[in-house]
Design an enzyme around this catalytic site. Structure first.
Site, PDB file in Angstrom:
ATOM      1  N   LYS A   9      -1.696  -4.199   4.681  1.00 49.64           N
ATOM      2  CA  LYS A   9      -3.160  -4.097   4.702  1.00 49.64           C
ATOM      3  C   LYS A   9      -3.713  -4.117   6.140  1.00 49.64           C
ATOM      4  O   LYS A   9      -3.013  -4.509   7.088  1.00 49.64           O
ATOM      5  CB  LYS A   9      -3.748  -5.236   3.867  1.00 49.64           C
ATOM      6  CG  LYS A   9      -3.443  -5.121   2.363  1.00 49.64           C
ATOM      7  CD  LYS A   9      -4.136  -6.230   1.570  1.00 49.64           C
ATOM      8  CE  LYS A   9      -3.949  -6.069   0.073  1.00 49.64           C
ATOM      9  NZ  LYS A   9      -4.673  -7.134  -0.697  1.00 49.64           N
ATOM     10  N   TYR A  49      -8.529   0.633  -6.285  1.00 55.52           N
ATOM     11  CA  TYR A  49      -8.788  -0.676  -6.901  1.00 55.52           C
ATOM     12  C   TYR A  49      -9.732  -0.576  -8.104  1.00 55.52           C
ATOM     13  O   TYR A  49     -10.399  -1.560  -8.440  1.00 55.52           O
ATOM     14  CB  TYR A  49      -9.353  -1.644  -5.866  1.00 55.52           C
ATOM     15  CG  TYR A  49      -8.305  -2.307  -4.989  1.00 55.52           C
ATOM     16  CD1 TYR A  49      -7.345  -3.157  -5.544  1.00 55.52           C
ATOM     17  CD2 TYR A  49      -8.287  -2.114  -3.611  1.00 55.52           C
ATOM     18  CE1 TYR A  49      -6.397  -3.787  -4.758  1.00 55.52           C
ATOM     19  CE2 TYR A  49      -7.335  -2.744  -2.803  1.00 55.52           C
ATOM     20  CZ  TYR A  49      -6.396  -3.584  -3.396  1.00 55.52           C
ATOM     21  OH  TYR A  49      -5.453  -4.211  -2.600  1.00 55.52           O
ATOM     22  N   ASN A 112      -5.137 -10.740   2.791  1.00 55.37           N
ATOM     23  CA  ASN A 112      -3.846 -11.356   2.489  1.00 55.37           C
ATOM     24  C   ASN A 112      -2.651 -10.461   2.811  1.00 55.37           C
ATOM     25  O   ASN A 112      -1.571 -10.610   2.250  1.00 55.37           O
ATOM     26  CB  ASN A 112      -3.825 -11.871   1.043  1.00 55.37           C
ATOM     27  CG  ASN A 112      -4.089 -10.766   0.033  1.00 55.37           C
ATOM     28  OD1 ASN A 112      -4.201  -9.599   0.398  1.00 55.37           O
ATOM     29  ND2 ASN A 112      -4.178 -11.138  -1.233  1.00 55.37           N
ATOM     30  N   HIS A 115      -0.060  -5.639  -0.247  1.00 56.66           N
ATOM     31  CA  HIS A 115      -0.295  -5.315  -1.663  1.00 56.66           C
ATOM     32  C   HIS A 115       1.042  -4.987  -2.307  1.00 56.66           C
ATOM     33  O   HIS A 115       1.910  -4.392  -1.676  1.00 56.66           O
ATOM     34  CB  HIS A 115      -1.220  -4.095  -1.794  1.00 56.66           C
ATOM     35  CG  HIS A 115      -1.229  -3.531  -3.196  1.00 56.66           C
ATOM     36  ND1 HIS A 115      -2.045  -4.035  -4.186  1.00 56.66           N
ATOM     37  CD2 HIS A 115      -0.479  -2.554  -3.786  1.00 56.66           C
ATOM     38  CE1 HIS A 115      -1.812  -3.367  -5.317  1.00 56.66           C
ATOM     39  NE2 HIS A 115      -0.868  -2.464  -5.089  1.00 56.66           N
ATOM     40  N   GLU A 126       0.141   4.015  -8.784  1.00 60.97           N
ATOM     41  CA  GLU A 126      -0.168   3.805  -7.371  1.00 60.97           C
ATOM     42  C   GLU A 126       0.666   4.705  -6.461  1.00 60.97           C
ATOM     43  O   GLU A 126       0.157   5.233  -5.465  1.00 60.97           O
ATOM     44  CB  GLU A 126       0.018   2.327  -7.033  1.00 60.97           C
ATOM     45  CG  GLU A 126      -1.026   1.456  -7.742  1.00 60.97           C
ATOM     46  CD  GLU A 126      -0.796  -0.038  -7.618  1.00 60.97           C
ATOM     47  OE1 GLU A 126      -1.603  -0.805  -8.173  1.00 60.97           O
ATOM     48  OE2 GLU A 126       0.177  -0.451  -6.947  1.00 60.97           O
TER      49      GLU A 126
HETATM   50  P1  ADP Z   1      -2.932  -9.105  -5.952  1.00 63.23           P
HETATM   51  O1  ADP Z   1      -3.162  -8.342  -4.661  1.00 63.23           O
HETATM   52  O2  ADP Z   1      -2.107 -10.339  -5.718  1.00 63.23           O
HETATM   53  O3  ADP Z   1      -2.389  -8.245  -7.060  1.00 63.23           O
HETATM   54  P2  ADP Z   1      -5.507  -8.944  -7.316  1.00 63.23           P
HETATM   55  O4  ADP Z   1      -5.029  -7.667  -7.889  1.00 63.23           O
HETATM   56  O5  ADP Z   1      -6.035  -9.990  -8.256  1.00 63.23           O
HETATM   57  O6  ADP Z   1      -4.374  -9.646  -6.435  1.00 63.23           O
HETATM   58  O7  ADP Z   1      -6.666  -8.678  -6.255  1.00 63.23           O
HETATM   59  C1  ADP Z   1      -6.587  -7.553  -5.392  1.00 63.23           C
HETATM   60  C2  ADP Z   1      -6.983  -7.992  -4.008  1.00 63.23           C
HETATM   61  O8  ADP Z   1      -8.365  -8.362  -4.010  1.00 63.23           O
HETATM   62  C3  ADP Z   1      -6.271  -9.253  -3.479  1.00 63.23           C
HETATM   63  O9  ADP Z   1      -5.000  -8.983  -2.932  1.00 63.23           O
HETATM   64  C4  ADP Z   1      -7.245  -9.737  -2.430  1.00 63.23           C
HETATM   65  O10 ADP Z   1      -7.166  -8.957  -1.229  1.00 63.23           O
HETATM   66  C5  ADP Z   1      -8.584  -9.442  -3.102  1.00 63.23           C
HETATM   67  N1  ADP Z   1      -9.082 -10.576  -3.891  1.00 63.23           N
HETATM   68  C6  ADP Z   1      -8.602 -11.035  -5.078  1.00 63.23           C
HETATM   69  N2  ADP Z   1      -9.328 -12.059  -5.540  1.00 63.23           N
HETATM   70  C7  ADP Z   1     -10.318 -12.268  -4.639  1.00 63.23           C
HETATM   71  C8  ADP Z   1     -11.422 -13.179  -4.542  1.00 63.23           C
HETATM   72  N3  ADP Z   1     -11.644 -14.100  -5.489  1.00 63.23           N
HETATM   73  N4  ADP Z   1     -12.218 -13.087  -3.460  1.00 63.23           N
HETATM   74  C9  ADP Z   1     -12.006 -12.158  -2.506  1.00 63.23           C
HETATM   75  N5  ADP Z   1     -11.000 -11.259  -2.535  1.00 63.23           N
HETATM   76  C10 ADP Z   1     -10.155 -11.305  -3.578  1.00 63.23           C
HETATM   77 MG    MG Z   2      -3.249  -6.650  -8.034  1.00 59.74          MG
END
Ligand code: ADP
Ligand code: MG
Length: 137
Positions: A9, A49, A112, A115, A126
């Site tokens: 990212k 997304y 974070n 992905h 994807e």
């Molecule tokens: P993952 O990436 O672990 O699959 P998700 O699909 O739930 O997680 O969420 C997609 C991305 O959205 C996360 O990696 C993070 O960057 C962001 N995200 C998820 N939950 C939150 C939140 N509560 N607040 C802000 N950003 C979030």
């Molecule tokens: Mg996800």
């Protein structure tokens, strides 16, 4: 052998962590079978997304994902999809296990660093969103 989809990212690319994260992939036995650097438009991030479009964080997430270059990749190996999720660690770095990428490198819940597809079905969608079959070798 199976495939999964990964993104390094914008927060990680900006901090020059691309090479380190590729090493993490390879050290886990995964093979990078496709990779490119992209600067997503807001629309492209929204399409990627789409499953999160009703969530409160959708606007911020898609702005962040289109804020700078990222690196997208296809990883191949045994159980590639769950394996890459394990290496990444939990979505919130505060909850991620020691030794995972998110625990070691992530900035916060949004930024974070990586992905990974959450299922084989997501992986197929994807991969096809970013790569043609000819680009996966
Ligand atoms: P993952 O990436 O672990 O699959 P998700 O699909 O739930 O997680 O969420 C997609 C991305 O959205 C996360 O990696 C993070 O960057 C962001 N995200 C998820 N939950 C939150 C939140 N509560 N607040 C802000 N950003 C979030
Ligand atoms: Mg996800």
């Amino acid at each position: 052998m199976s495939r999964t989809f990964a993104i390094i990212k914008p927060d990680a690319v900006e901090r020059k962590l691309t090479g380190k994260i590729i090493s993490w992939m390879e050290n886990a036995g995964l093979t990078v079978v496709a990779m490119k650097r992209l600067h997503l438009t807001k629309k492209q991030a929204e399409g990627f997304y789409a499953e999160h479009s009703a969530r409160g964080f959708f606007g911020d997430l898609t702005s962040y994902m289109s804020s700078g270059p990222c690196v997208v990749a296809v990883l191949e190996g045994e159980n590639a999809q769950p394996k890459w999720r394990d290496i990444m660690g939990a979505t919130n770095p505060a909850n991620a296990a020691p030794g995972t990428i998110r625990k070691e490198l992530a900035v916060d819940l949004e930024k974070n660093s990586v992905h990974g597809s959450d299922s084989e079905t997501s992986a197929a969608r994807e991969i096809a969103y970013f790569f043609s079959e000819l680009e996966v070798v």
